[in-house]
Motif scaffolding. Structure first.
Motif, mmCIF file in Angstrom:
data_model
loop_
_atom_site.group_PDB
_atom_site.id
_atom_site.type_symbol
_atom_site.label_atom_id
_atom_site.label_comp_id
_atom_site.label_asym_id
_atom_site.label_seq_id
_atom_site.Cartn_x
_atom_site.Cartn_y
_atom_site.Cartn_z
ATOM 1 N N ASP A 161 0.831 -1.199 0.000
ATOM 2 C CA ASP A 161 0.000 0.000 0.000
ATOM 3 C C ASP A 161 0.870 1.255 0.000
ATOM 4 O OD1 ASP A 161 -2.719 0.715 -0.115
ATOM 5 O OD2 ASP A 161 -2.680 1.397 1.954
ATOM 6 N N GLU A 169 1.840 5.472 0.115
ATOM 7 C CA GLU A 169 1.523 6.575 1.013
ATOM 8 C C GLU A 169 0.193 7.219 0.628
ATOM 9 O OE1 GLU A 169 5.379 8.767 2.606
ATOM 10 O OE2 GLU A 169 5.354 8.753 0.424
ATOM 11 N N TYR A 201 -3.797 0.129 4.250
ATOM 12 C CA TYR A 201 -2.851 -0.427 5.214
ATOM 13 C C TYR A 201 -3.463 -0.439 6.611
ATOM 14 C CZ TYR A 201 1.165 -0.663 8.367
ATOM 15 O OH TYR A 201 2.024 -1.012 9.381
ATOM 16 N N ASN A 202 -4.009 0.706 7.016
ATOM 17 C CA ASN A 202 -4.614 0.775 8.349
ATOM 18 C C ASN A 202 -5.891 -0.041 8.439
ATOM 19 O OD1 ASN A 202 -2.845 2.435 9.912
ATOM 20 N ND2 ASN A 202 -3.461 4.176 8.662
ATOM 21 N N ASP A 225 -5.654 7.274 6.879
ATOM 22 C CA ASP A 225 -4.239 7.526 6.670
ATOM 23 C C ASP A 225 -3.850 8.836 7.339
ATOM 24 O OD1 ASP A 225 -1.981 8.894 4.710
ATOM 25 O OD2 ASP A 225 -1.672 6.765 5.050
ATOM 26 N N GLY A 277 -3.738 2.058 -4.294
ATOM 27 C CA GLY A 277 -4.014 2.928 -3.163
ATOM 28 C C GLY A 277 -5.386 3.549 -3.275
ATOM 29 N N ARG A 333 3.290 -0.756 4.310
ATOM 30 C CA ARG A 333 3.264 0.608 3.819
ATOM 31 C C ARG A 333 4.552 0.875 3.046
ATOM 32 N NH1 ARG A 333 0.702 4.847 5.627
ATOM 33 N NH2 ARG A 333 -1.057 3.603 4.972
ATOM 34 N N THR A 361 6.727 3.718 1.016
ATOM 35 C CA THR A 361 6.874 5.153 0.797
ATOM 36 C C THR A 361 7.237 5.429 -0.658
ATOM 37 O OG1 THR A 361 9.242 5.216 1.301
ATOM 38 C CG2 THR A 361 7.705 5.389 3.166
#
Length: 479
Positions: A324, A326, A331-332, A341, A362, A382, A384
């Motif tokens: 996933d 940024e 992700y969460n 996020d 995403g 996650r 970046t």
């Protein structure tokens, strides 16, 4: 020495040990035999091996080129980690991405259900950040349809150029939240409805305006309007709001009148089915049923849901992990059960959708394809922007692979999963190489753009991850 066994007793003991060992060996051999037979039977149910050249085999048009993509070992990462990281080379599809499978399945399902009829002047509408639109445009003309693609105005210009070259009508709009009526997916739905109404009745005044609360029903007294969207056809996703009703109409009108069809990749189950019936079985066959894990990003959610569900059906111990970027809330959602996020908090969000240089994966909302994926996702990572950029440059330098941003995210997540689990014994981790870098020159592969965005180009990020120890875990636990 009466305690010593007699020759007869010793012989009986020896025979007992020999028989016990033989039985143990036989039972083990039988267990292995039945396991192998079960695997062979499951493989027999699948189609012939991909990339198998046979005499007198000629594919039927551009759609015959879709699927059966090779599985390639990423040598640099695999050798460094002691595992096999395998990429499904979906960028080799004729439309250049994994979305070719989805576009073809959506159109075929609509045709089977009588919602689309070729060469009637019908038009397919879709809201997309690019790849799905390119795939639809690639297939549509070959199947007798026109296309209108609505997309955010900040996507890489290469995607716009590709769509225009393929003859699609491209409309670019500002990025917006899904609750905004002018968001690109919502606009695609409205345009499809109005195209149908206009062409069925011959003039635009028969269609309700887009902001009308009953615009989706479009009833008319003298005849009914066929409204074809993903919500209206029998793909397993019932429309509970009473929108996009499919009314009875004359058979001749259905077959000959132009209509607008909203592909609706986010909610359309054909997206999931394309991978459950196609990509997943190919991966299972190509790894001989020995895949340890499957890693994928999620935009609409169809790839990770379809492939993951199939692989879990064949072997419930296969780990399915999410990559996933940024700005995405998935992700969460996987780790903590909340679609959220941190970049959305306290006014930090700089744009209206996913705040990342990575395109194609995403999302900050749940879709019906995402809902199919969540129950089978075991872990999430996650990634970046800096990590994705680093991985893409690392792959060019060490493997000669020129890949897009979502592919780089997927491979970075593969490395993190391997390090987290402490694998180094030849485990097979499969991921999707979604598209090539040719669609990302102006952003992801543009050094000047990255510098202005404050994203470093540092191959050391991948090098450090490959060499530094990562505390292994014995199992994965999610909420």
């Amino acid at each position: 020495m009466s305690w010593l066994p007699t020759p007869s007793t010793a012989r009986h003991i020896f025979y007992g040990i020999l028989i016990g060992f033989s039985l143990s060996l036989t039972s083990t051999s039988l267990a292995l035999y039945y396991r192998d037979r079960k695997r062979e039977k499951s493989l027999e149910k699948l189609s012939p091996r991909p990339i198998e050249l046979r005499s007198n085999e000629i594919l039927d048009g551009v759609t015959g080129l879709i699927g059966n993509t090779p599985l390639v070992r990423i040598n640099s990462l695999s050798d460094a980690l002691g595992v096999d990281i395998l990429g499904k080379a979906e960028y080799l599809n004729p439309g250049g991405s994994v979305k070719d499978r989805v576009a073809l399945r959506i159109i075929e399902d609509a045709e089977r259900q009588g919602l689309l009829h070729p060469f009637t002047g019908s038009r397919i509408f879709e809201g997309t950040v690019g790849s799905t639109g390119i795939s639809i445009a690639t297939i549509a003309h070959a199947r007798g349809y026109d296309t209108t693609i609505i997309m955010p105005d900040d996507v890489a210009v290469e995607k716009v150029s590709a769509l225009q070259a393929l003859g699609a009508d491209v409309q670019r709009v500002r990025p917006a939240s899904i609750v905004d009526k002018k968001q690109y997916v919502n606009l695609a739905r409205e345009y499809a409805l109005h195209f149908t109404a206009t062409n069925t009745h011959g003039s635009t005044h028969n269609a309700l305006p887009p902001n009308h609360p009953h615009a989706h029903t479009l009833k008319r007294s003298e005849s009914s309007v066929v409204v074809t969207t993903a919500e209206s056809h029998g793909n397993g996703f019932a429309d509970t709001n009473g929108h996009a009703e499919l009314f009875e109409t004359e058979e001749e009108e259905i077959r000959t009148k132009p209509r607008g069809f909203f592909a609706d990749q986010f909610e359309n189950k054909s997206n999931f089915a394309a991978h459950f019936d196609g990509t997943g079985p190919e991966i299972w066959r190509q790894t001989n049923g020995e895949a340890t894990a499957f890693v994928s990003g999620a935009g609409s959610g169809g790839t990770i849901a379809g492939c993951g569900q199939f692989l879990k059906t064949m072997n419930e111990d296969i780990i399915v992990a999410l990559a996933d970027p940024e700005g995405s809330g998935l992700y969460n959602k996987v780790k903590h059960g909340v679609m959220y996020d941190r970049k959305e908090s306290e006014g930090k969000k700089r744009r209206h959708q996913v705040d990342t240089v990575v395109e194609g994966i995403g999302i900050n909302r749940s879709t019906k394809n995402i809902e199919l994926a969540l129950p089978i996702i075991d872990d999430a990572f996650r990634i970046t922007d800096a990590e994705a950029v680093s991985m893409s440059r690392f792959l060019v330098q060490h493997d000669g692979l020129f890949l897009g941003s979502s592919s780089a995210c997927n491979l970075m997540a593969c490395v993190k999963l391997v390090k987290k689990m402490g694998w180094n014994s030849g485990e097979k981790i499969v991921t999707i190489l979604c598209d090539s870098g040719t669609r990302h020159y102006s952003k992801f592969w543009n050094e000047e753009y990255l510098e202005k965005a404050g994203i470093p180009v540092d191959l050391g990020i991948v090098q450090d991850l490959l060499t530094q120890p990562f505390p292994p875990v014995s199992s994965i636990t999610k909420i």
